[in-house]
Scaffold this motif. Structure first.
Motif, PDB file in Angstrom:
ATOM      1  N   TYR A  29       0.836  -1.187   0.000  1.00 59.76           N
ATOM      2  CA  TYR A  29       0.000   0.000   0.000  1.00 59.76           C
ATOM      3  C   TYR A  29       0.880   1.249   0.000  1.00 59.76           C
ATOM      4  CZ  TYR A  29      -3.689  -3.231   1.495  1.00 59.76           C
ATOM      5  OH  TYR A  29      -4.579  -4.284   1.577  1.00 59.76           O
ATOM      6  N   VAL A 146     -11.257  -0.931   6.093  1.00 60.70           N
ATOM      7  CA  VAL A 146     -10.850  -1.045   4.697  1.00 60.70           C
ATOM      8  C   VAL A 146     -12.072  -0.774   3.833  1.00 60.70           C
ATOM      9  CG1 VAL A 146     -11.244  -3.540   4.715  1.00 60.70           C
ATOM     10  CG2 VAL A 146      -9.777  -2.548   2.949  1.00 60.70           C
ATOM     11  N   LYS A 148     -13.424   0.477  -0.528  1.00 60.12           N
ATOM     12  CA  LYS A 148     -13.106   0.846  -1.908  1.00 60.12           C
ATOM     13  C   LYS A 148     -13.716   2.208  -2.179  1.00 60.12           C
ATOM     14  CE  LYS A 148     -12.543  -2.241  -4.928  1.00 60.12           C
ATOM     15  NZ  LYS A 148     -12.636  -3.344  -5.936  1.00 60.12           N
ATOM     16  N   ASP A 149     -12.882   3.161  -2.619  1.00 57.31           N
ATOM     17  CA  ASP A 149     -13.379   4.513  -2.849  1.00 57.31           C
ATOM     18  C   ASP A 149     -14.075   4.604  -4.218  1.00 57.31           C
ATOM     19  OD1 ASP A 149     -11.458   4.948  -4.866  1.00 57.31           O
ATOM     20  OD2 ASP A 149     -10.045   5.923  -3.507  1.00 57.31           O
ATOM     21  N   ASN A 153     -10.166   2.565  -5.837  1.00 53.48           N
ATOM     22  CA  ASN A 153      -8.981   2.292  -5.018  1.00 53.48           C
ATOM     23  C   ASN A 153      -9.382   1.571  -3.736  1.00 53.48           C
ATOM     24  OD1 ASN A 153      -7.104   3.817  -6.703  1.00 53.48           O
ATOM     25  ND2 ASN A 153      -8.107   5.645  -5.899  1.00 53.48           N
ATOM     26  N   GLU A 154      -8.655   0.519  -3.394  1.00 53.66           N
ATOM     27  CA  GLU A 154      -8.850  -0.140  -2.106  1.00 53.66           C
ATOM     28  C   GLU A 154      -7.989   0.562  -1.064  1.00 53.66           C
ATOM     29  OE1 GLU A 154      -8.312  -4.471   0.093  1.00 53.66           O
ATOM     30  OE2 GLU A 154      -8.224  -4.343  -2.091  1.00 53.66           O
ATOM     31  N   ARG A 155      -8.626   1.056   0.003  1.00 52.93           N
ATOM     32  CA  ARG A 155      -7.936   1.829   1.020  1.00 52.93           C
ATOM     33  C   ARG A 155      -7.991   1.144   2.383  1.00 52.93           C
ATOM     34  NH1 ARG A 155      -7.161   7.409   0.047  1.00 52.93           N
ATOM     35  NH2 ARG A 155      -7.880   8.059  -2.030  1.00 52.93           N
ATOM     36  N   ARG A 198      -4.029   0.584  -1.889  1.00 54.83           N
ATOM     37  CA  ARG A 198      -3.378  -0.665  -2.316  1.00 54.83           C
ATOM     38  C   ARG A 198      -2.795  -0.493  -3.710  1.00 54.83           C
ATOM     39  NH1 ARG A 198      -5.588  -6.556  -0.973  1.00 54.83           N
ATOM     40  NH2 ARG A 198      -3.835  -7.773  -1.776  1.00 54.83           N
TER      41      ARG A 198
END
Length: 200
Positions: A29, A146, A148-149, A153-155, A198
């Motif tokens: 990340y 966690v 997904k925006d 994007n996976e944050r 990520r």
């Protein structure tokens, strides 16, 4: 689910080493400076707090859901980007009295250990380098989750805090007060609010 491997309450019953959702977190990340804060709080004149942050930094995380102890963090901070909301004070902090940013342009953190404390609480230990001096610090973390925006994007996100004595890194400038005590506290609180994306 946890940042460095939240304990699975069903582990004893199932015998599983790690839950599938934890394993899914494994990967690399990159910190998102636009949605993250690396800040500090210092006591000023014994009666109030001065807060500041750094506007420029970069960093990476490696999360290992199957072996949390192998998770790592690395952060590089541009010291000239210090901002306390007062230009004169910021200039003094960049000077030879404090950070000597011409000679030491970056502050770095390199993790050496990550551990789960239970629930959403974690602890990361590592080496903090300021003014060319490296000392260990421990950061307590709270995992924020966690997601997904809207851009796909996976944050992962977390908040962290630590306390250091700045004198241990050679930051010793101070002025005595007429009423007793010193102008700037030796103890500094470090605060982190981190969002990391990520990598593909």
């Amino acid at each position: 689910m946890g940042l460095f491997g939240r304990k699975d309450d069903n582990k004893a019953a199932t015998g599983s080493a790690v839950s599938p959702d934890l394993a899914a977190l494994t990967g690399d990340y990159e910190l998102d400076p636009a949605h993250s804060t690396i800040g500090f709080v210092a006591r000023h004149a014994m009666v109030t707090n001065v807060k500041g942050h750094f506007k420029e930094f970069s960093g990476t995380l490696h999360l290992d859901g199957t072996d949390p102890s192998r998770s790592t963090a690395s952060i590089d901070v541009v010291m000239d980007s210090i901002d306390t909301g007062n230009a004169d004070r910021d200039g003094h902090l960049r000077s030879a009295d404090f950070f000597k940013t011409d000679e030491f342009p970056t502050m770095t953190f390199r993790s050496t250990k990550a551990e789960a404390l239970g629930g959403d609480d974690y602890r990361i230990t590592g080496d903090l380098t300021i003014l060319g001096t490296t000392k260990p610090i421990t950061i307590d973390l709270e995992f924020n989750g966690v997601a997904k925006d809207p851009f796909g994007n996976e944050r992962v996100g977390f908040e962290g805090k630590s306390e250091i004595l700045r004198s241990e890194w050679g930051l010793t400038w101070n002025t005595a007060l007429e009423t007793g005590g010193m102008l700037v506290s030796d103890k500094i609180k470090l605060v982190f609010d981190i969002s990391a994306i990520r990598k593909a």
